[in-house]
Write an enzyme that holds these catalytic residues in place. Sequence first.
Site, short mmCIF file in Angstrom:
data_model
loop_
_atom_site.label_atom_id
_atom_site.label_comp_id
_atom_site.label_asym_id
_atom_site.label_seq_id
_atom_site.Cartn_x
_atom_site.Cartn_y
_atom_site.Cartn_z
N HIS A 131 34.06 35.19 44.45
CA HIS A 131 34.52 36.11 43.41
C HIS A 131 33.71 37.40 43.35
CE1 HIS A 131 36.83 36.96 39.76
NE2 HIS A 131 35.71 37.36 39.19
N SER A 188 37.80 41.91 38.71
CA SER A 188 37.85 40.79 37.79
C SER A 188 38.60 41.18 36.51
CB SER A 188 36.43 40.29 37.50
OG SER A 188 36.45 39.04 36.87
N ASP A 230 38.50 31.29 44.53
CA ASP A 230 37.35 32.05 45.02
C ASP A 230 36.04 31.55 44.43
OD1 ASP A 230 37.35 33.01 42.42
OD2 ASP A 230 37.68 35.10 42.95
#
Length: 420
Positions: free
Chosen positions: A386, A190, A354
Amino acid sequence: MGTAGRVCSALLVVVLLGLHRSAGFWIVNVVFPPHTESRVTSNSTPPLIIVPGNLGNRLEAKLDKPTLVNWMCYKKTDYWFPLWIDLNMFMPVGVDCWIDNIRLVYNRTTRRSSNSPGVQVRVPGFGQTYPIEFLDSNKLAGYFAAMVQRLVSVGYTRNETNAEYFTKLQDLVEEMYEQYQKPVYLLAHSMGCHYVLYFLNQQPQAWKDKYIAGMISLAAPWGGAVKPLRVLASGQNDGIPMISNIKIREEQRMATTNPWMLPSDSVWPKDHVFISTPTFNYTNQDYERLFTDINYENGWYMWEDTKNLTGALHPPGVEVWCMYGMGLPTPVTYIYDEEFPNADPVDYVYADGDDTVDSFSMSLCKRWEGQQEKPVHVTEYRGLAHLDIVFNEQVLNQIQHILGGKSDTPSEIDVRFGTQ
């Protein structure tokens, strides 16, 4: 491998993102992380450094506060106590104490943030794996636990390094190279991917050629993410029970990382509406007005401070494995009624992604294929959310193959059916 007889390389963690998040908190997978299967142990594993996403590590605090937001809050402690994750944050009064302890104070003059007055914050076990494996001491809130478990099963050793090298990532990389006589892999999830990209963009190419084997990015919001706009406007508790969106907004607005992750004005269409209200439609050309309208002018200064750090998406200059989920509805426009910004969105416009970051943003790593000499490998995981990307068995298999020297990766994997 350095020391004679050594058969295991080190698994290291650089905790660079220790305060606030832009991505969500998925309560099911985080609290009940899946186990991963063991694999055959290797005796030639290369060194690896992991950079987690926002709020992806434990935090501890010690207090000596001048004032209190509630008489039931602690004013002074002689010991370090859990700040993230802190079970008291789930209590009606505890959330006020927690927000006041974890908040940051932004100074427009210095353009810097500092801890809440009288609060010291630290990352316990900085540079070790346990602060990112589980976010609590009871080992209920797992984050990188499944991945670390897999890596240990194939020959890696937790926390095998010297603490003095954690002052700088460059020192850490060079130490790992000298200790194991192999270039180092950098793995990030991320927003951690932006930290790694920024770091690599600051290094000479000769240094990267010598010390870095490659970068593995998981679910990177390369072009920013739309979700932080909703977080900053009206808040989002992301599944945390007993905390309202408006209440958690107090904490979320104090983080410089949320403005940093806003959709980049250099890659997103200038006419794309991210927030729609009865009186105005906000694009990436309207951030200053948005921050004024939601009574959060510090957000504008924070965005000005951070927007150019990685906004141009200069290629990292190392071999890249870019992996991300797709095939899930992901909000790209939030629609509000007249109660904006003090109420939740009433509707959404979705695109592919996602469930947290849209595919357009995550796929921007593809542009590096013609911009650098080093290879760029892109794998899209259809149906993968995610946070699930750090748990998924097929992703872990792929990472193991990469670390084992198998650089070729499939362009798409359907995790719903296990097909490539």
